[in-house]
Design a protein around this motif. Structure first.
Motif, PDB file in Angstrom:
ATOM      1  N   HIS A  79       0.705  -0.371   0.283  1.00  0.00           N
ATOM      2  CA  HIS A  79      -0.465  -0.171  -0.166  1.00  0.00           C
ATOM      3  C   HIS A  79       0.791   0.839   0.351  1.00  0.00           C
ATOM      4  CE1 HIS A  79      -3.581  -2.085   0.789  1.00  0.00           C
ATOM      5  NE2 HIS A  79      -2.563  -3.025   1.102  1.00  0.00           N
ATOM      6  N   CYS A  91      -5.134   0.180  -4.020  1.00  0.00           N
ATOM      7  CA  CYS A  91      -6.424   0.099  -3.761  1.00  0.00           C
ATOM      8  C   CYS A  91      -7.216   0.943  -4.791  1.00  0.00           C
ATOM      9  CB  CYS A  91      -7.019   0.697  -2.080  1.00  0.00           C
ATOM     10  SG  CYS A  91      -6.167   0.261  -0.505  1.00  0.00           S
ATOM     11  N   CYS A 101      -5.240   4.419   2.775  1.00  0.00           N
ATOM     12  CA  CYS A 101      -6.702   4.064   2.438  1.00  0.00           C
ATOM     13  C   CYS A 101      -6.526   3.211   3.615  1.00  0.00           C
ATOM     14  CB  CYS A 101      -5.450   3.002   1.209  1.00  0.00           C
ATOM     15  SG  CYS A 101      -4.355   1.977   2.041  1.00  0.00           S
TER      16      CYS A 101
END
Length: 165
Positions: A79, A91, A101
């Motif tokens: 991420h 995401c 996120c």
């Protein structure tokens, strides 16, 4: 039991027993030694097994913690913040637009919060745990570190935290 030990036991018992009873007494003492030695060996073995068990459990806990931290690092690596568009690269493919996120927010919420150390004493500068409470409401406590430093007269004061700047 060695012959030398058997002889020493017999020599000690000689003044208390008749010669005909001496051999039986030595055998009785020998049996007692064997029973007590067996008990001690069993207790030592149990203690060693318990120590080994808890040592293994400690090592397992350390290993599990390292594995969990590595897994969290792998998730964080997936991420990544796309700074030009201000979203998570992974995401954003699934409709979660925005940074941080949901995954990064969840990881941040689960992180342990550091515990702040109490401020040192305003009077002596020693940590709070060095100060004992007063025995009575009208008296003051004592700083154990001041006593250890040789400042017995100045040791009688209550803990008052220094003001943080």
């Amino acid at each position: 039991m060695t012959d030398d030990l058997r002889q020493r036991i017999a020599d000690r018992l000689r003044g208390w027993l008749r010669p005909s009873d001496l051999d039986a007494a030595v055998h009785a003492v020998n049996a007692l030694f064997r029973r007590e030695t067996a008990k001690l060996r069993t207790e030592a073995g149990n203690a060693a097994r318990s120590r080994d068990h808890w040592h293994r459990r400690g090592l397992e806990a350390i290993r599990a913690r390292k594995e969990a931290e590595a897994a969290l690092d792998r998730v964080r690596a997936l991420h990544q913040h796309n700074e030009t568009a201000d979203y998570c690269d992974l995401c954003s493919n699934h409709g979660d637009i925005g940074w941080p996120c949901a995954t990064i927010r969840a990881l941040a919420a689960a992180a342990p919060t550091p515990v702040a150390e109490p401020a040192p004493c305003a009077e002596c500068g020693h940590p709070k745990e060095q100060h004992s409470e007063a025995d009575e409401l009208v008296s003051v406590g004592q700083c154990q570190q001041c006593v250890a430093d040789g400042n017995e007269g100045d040791a009688w004061h209550d803990y008052e935290p220094q003001e943080q700047q």
